[in-house]
Design a protein around this motif. Structure first.
Motif, PDB file in Angstrom:
ATOM      1  N   HIS A  65     -15.506  28.981 -68.748  1.00 42.43           N
ATOM      2  CA  HIS A  65     -14.743  27.800 -69.156  1.00 42.43           C
ATOM      3  C   HIS A  65     -15.363  27.016 -70.309  1.00 42.43           C
ATOM      4  N   GLN A  66     -16.101  27.701 -71.161  1.00 40.52           N
ATOM      5  CA  GLN A  66     -16.615  27.077 -72.378  1.00 40.52           C
ATOM      6  C   GLN A  66     -16.705  28.146 -73.463  1.00 40.52           C
ATOM      7  N   SER A  67     -16.646  27.732 -74.710  1.00 37.40           N
ATOM      8  CA  SER A  67     -16.786  28.657 -75.824  1.00 37.40           C
ATOM      9  C   SER A  67     -18.246  29.122 -75.883  1.00 37.40           C
ATOM     10  N   ASN A  68     -18.468  30.421 -76.111  1.00 41.72           N
ATOM     11  CA  ASN A  68     -19.818  30.977 -76.159  1.00 41.72           C
ATOM     12  C   ASN A  68     -20.017  31.801 -77.417  1.00 41.72           C
ATOM     13  N   PHE A  69     -21.174  31.646 -78.054  1.00 43.49           N
ATOM     14  CA  PHE A  69     -21.577  32.477 -79.191  1.00 43.49           C
ATOM     15  C   PHE A  69     -22.456  33.595 -78.658  1.00 43.49           C
ATOM     16  N   THR A  70     -22.194  34.838 -79.082  1.00 40.30           N
ATOM     17  CA  THR A  70     -23.024  35.974 -78.684  1.00 40.30           C
ATOM     18  C   THR A  70     -22.929  37.049 -79.763  1.00 40.30           C
ATOM     19  N   TYR A  71     -23.627  38.138 -79.548  1.00 36.83           N
ATOM     20  CA  TYR A  71     -23.610  39.246 -80.501  1.00 36.83           C
ATOM     21  C   TYR A  71     -23.922  40.546 -79.780  1.00 36.83           C
ATOM     22  N   PHE A  72     -23.557  41.640 -80.420  1.00 33.48           N
ATOM     23  CA  PHE A  72     -23.897  42.971 -79.930  1.00 33.48           C
ATOM     24  C   PHE A  72     -24.459  43.764 -81.098  1.00 33.48           C
ATOM     25  N   ASP A  87     -16.521  48.774 -85.766  1.00 34.85           N
ATOM     26  CA  ASP A  87     -15.368  48.046 -85.247  1.00 34.85           C
ATOM     27  C   ASP A  87     -15.634  47.710 -83.785  1.00 34.85           C
ATOM     28  N   MET A  88     -14.887  46.752 -83.267  1.00 35.91           N
ATOM     29  CA  MET A  88     -14.936  46.389 -81.852  1.00 35.91           C
ATOM     30  C   MET A  88     -13.525  46.503 -81.303  1.00 35.91           C
ATOM     31  N   HIS A  89     -13.435  46.986 -80.075  1.00 31.46           N
ATOM     32  CA  HIS A  89     -12.136  47.155 -79.415  1.00 31.46           C
ATOM     33  C   HIS A  89     -12.192  46.515 -78.031  1.00 31.46           C
ATOM     34  N   GLY A  90     -11.107  45.857 -77.642  1.00 35.00           N
ATOM     35  CA  GLY A  90     -10.991  45.320 -76.298  1.00 35.00           C
ATOM     36  C   GLY A  90     -11.622  43.959 -76.079  1.00 35.00           C
ATOM     37  N   LEU A  91     -11.961  43.248 -77.164  1.00 37.81           N
ATOM     38  CA  LEU A  91     -12.515  41.903 -76.988  1.00 37.81           C
ATOM     39  C   LEU A  91     -11.442  40.975 -76.428  1.00 37.81           C
ATOM     40  N   PRO A  92     -11.854  39.967 -75.655  1.00 36.57           N
ATOM     41  CA  PRO A  92     -10.862  39.024 -75.128  1.00 36.57           C
ATOM     42  C   PRO A  92     -10.066  38.365 -76.256  1.00 36.57           C
ATOM     43  N   ALA A  97     -14.701  37.189 -84.225  1.00 36.95           N
ATOM     44  CA  ALA A  97     -15.810  38.117 -84.483  1.00 36.95           C
ATOM     45  C   ALA A  97     -16.045  38.282 -85.973  1.00 36.95           C
ATOM     46  N   SER A  98     -17.262  38.684 -86.328  1.00 35.65           N
ATOM     47  CA  SER A  98     -17.625  38.908 -87.732  1.00 35.65           C
ATOM     48  C   SER A  98     -17.104  40.266 -88.189  1.00 35.65           C
ATOM     49  N   LEU A  99     -15.786  40.462 -88.032  1.00 36.28           N
ATOM     50  CA  LEU A  99     -15.126  41.696 -88.434  1.00 36.28           C
ATOM     51  C   LEU A  99     -14.074  41.344 -89.472  1.00 36.28           C
ATOM     52  N   PRO A 100     -13.765  42.170 -90.445  1.00 37.91           N
ATOM     53  CA  PRO A 100     -14.338  43.499 -90.567  1.00 37.91           C
ATOM     54  C   PRO A 100     -15.789  43.428 -91.030  1.00 37.91           C
ATOM     55  N   HIS A 101     -16.578  44.296 -90.465  1.00 37.61           N
ATOM     56  CA  HIS A 101     -17.995  44.439 -90.767  1.00 37.61           C
ATOM     57  C   HIS A 101     -18.118  45.240 -92.059  1.00 37.61           C
ATOM     58  N   ALA A 102     -19.007  44.855 -92.934  1.00 36.41           N
ATOM     59  CA  ALA A 102     -19.220  45.646 -94.150  1.00 36.41           C
ATOM     60  C   ALA A 102     -19.716  47.034 -93.743  1.00 36.41           C
ATOM     61  N   PRO A 103     -19.252  48.100 -94.409  1.00 35.35           N
ATOM     62  CA  PRO A 103     -19.745  49.443 -94.064  1.00 35.35           C
ATOM     63  C   PRO A 103     -21.260  49.521 -94.227  1.00 35.35           C
ATOM     64  N   ILE A 104     -21.877  50.291 -93.351  1.00 33.75           N
ATOM     65  CA  ILE A 104     -23.318  50.522 -93.427  1.00 33.75           C
ATOM     66  C   ILE A 104     -23.528  51.652 -94.436  1.00 33.75           C
ATOM     67  N   PRO A 105     -24.293  51.408 -95.498  1.00 37.01           N
ATOM     68  CA  PRO A 105     -24.444  52.427 -96.539  1.00 37.01           C
ATOM     69  C   PRO A 105     -25.174  53.669 -96.026  1.00 37.01           C
ATOM     70  N   PRO A 106     -24.989  54.812 -96.706  1.00 41.42           N
ATOM     71  CA  PRO A 106     -25.697  56.030 -96.310  1.00 41.42           C
ATOM     72  C   PRO A 106     -27.196  55.761 -96.155  1.00 41.42           C
ATOM     73  N   GLY A 107     -27.800  56.413 -95.179  1.00 38.07           N
ATOM     74  CA  GLY A 107     -29.226  56.191 -94.937  1.00 38.07           C
ATOM     75  C   GLY A 107     -29.759  57.088 -93.844  1.00 38.07           C
ATOM     76  N   TRP A 118     -24.381  45.145 -86.487  1.00 34.64           N
ATOM     77  CA  TRP A 118     -24.377  43.840 -85.834  1.00 34.64           C
ATOM     78  C   TRP A 118     -22.973  43.244 -85.859  1.00 34.64           C
ATOM     79  N   VAL A 119     -22.505  42.822 -84.693  1.00 36.60           N
ATOM     80  CA  VAL A 119     -21.235  42.102 -84.623  1.00 36.60           C
ATOM     81  C   VAL A 119     -21.498  40.816 -83.844  1.00 36.60           C
ATOM     82  N   MET A 120     -21.342  39.699 -84.544  1.00 33.37           N
ATOM     83  CA  MET A 120     -21.526  38.385 -83.933  1.00 33.37           C
ATOM     84  C   MET A 120     -20.157  37.794 -83.644  1.00 33.37           C
ATOM     85  N   MET A 121     -20.079  36.996 -82.594  1.00 26.76           N
ATOM     86  CA  MET A 121     -18.772  36.475 -82.209  1.00 26.76           C
ATOM     87  C   MET A 121     -18.880  35.170 -81.450  1.00 26.76           C
ATOM     88  N   THR A 122     -17.797  34.431 -81.518  1.00 24.19           N
ATOM     89  CA  THR A 122     -17.621  33.257 -80.679  1.00 24.19           C
ATOM     90  C   THR A 122     -16.459  33.583 -79.742  1.00 24.19           C
TER      91      THR A 122
END
Length: 160
Positions: A65-72, A87-92, A97-107, A118-122
């Motif tokens: 019953h409160q807004s929460n900041f978290t990340y995965f 990408d993230m699927h099935g979030l409430p 969320a910090s989407l769309p996420h910038a692509p991770i360059p080759p490495g 990293w995906v951060m969200m409220t």
């Protein structure tokens, strides 16, 4: 003390994730059955990626019953020659969320699992319960998934 600045929260999230990245190695994670576990063999006739997203379930256990900041954080080992898309699927519903996420360059991370996705969200105020979601990573040919559990309960902490 309650943090109200999003930038302070993000800095703490990044610092925590970096600490986890340094703490996880294939040998310690394998012993615990976690992020360093070997990738399962692909089914016959399928393409095998040269990288592996840890499929260890990540959890966030947060007050109701409160807004929460978290990340995965997606931990990846191996090498990739094309950008990885997160990408993230099935979030409430109502999650910011910090989407769309910038692509991770080759490495390459070699055989060490490193937190690179990293995906951060409220989260909006949620009722008590468990909310399942997943992070996906794809190179355009192979898509891998990491399960996510958001547990909404009386107070902070997954050890309750």
């Amino acid at each position: 003390m309650r943090l109200s600045s999003r930038s302070v929260k993000m800095a703490l999230a990044v610092a925590t994730g970096l600490a986890l990245t340094l703490a996880i190695s294939p040998s310690t994670a394998s012993a615990a059955g976690g992020a360093g576990s070997a990738a399962p063999a692909p089914a016959a006739g399928t393409s095998q990626a040269t990288w592996h997203l840890s499929d260890y379930e990540q959890r966030a256990c947060l007050p109701a019953h409160q807004s929460n900041f978290t990340y995965f954080v997606g931990f990846v080992a191996g090498s990739w020659s094309t950008p990885l898309h997160v990408d993230m699927h099935g979030l409430p519903e109502g999650t910011d969320a910090s989407l769309p996420h910038a692509p991770i360059p080759p490495g390459s991370n070699g055989d060490r699992y490193v937190g690179i996705a990293w995906v951060m969200m409220t989260l909006p105020p949620l009722d008590f319960g468990e909310y399942r979601a997943e992070m996906t990573l794809t190179d355009g040919v192979v898509t891998q998934r990491m399960p996510v559990l958001i547990k909404i309960q009386e107070r902070w902490g997954c050890g309750l």
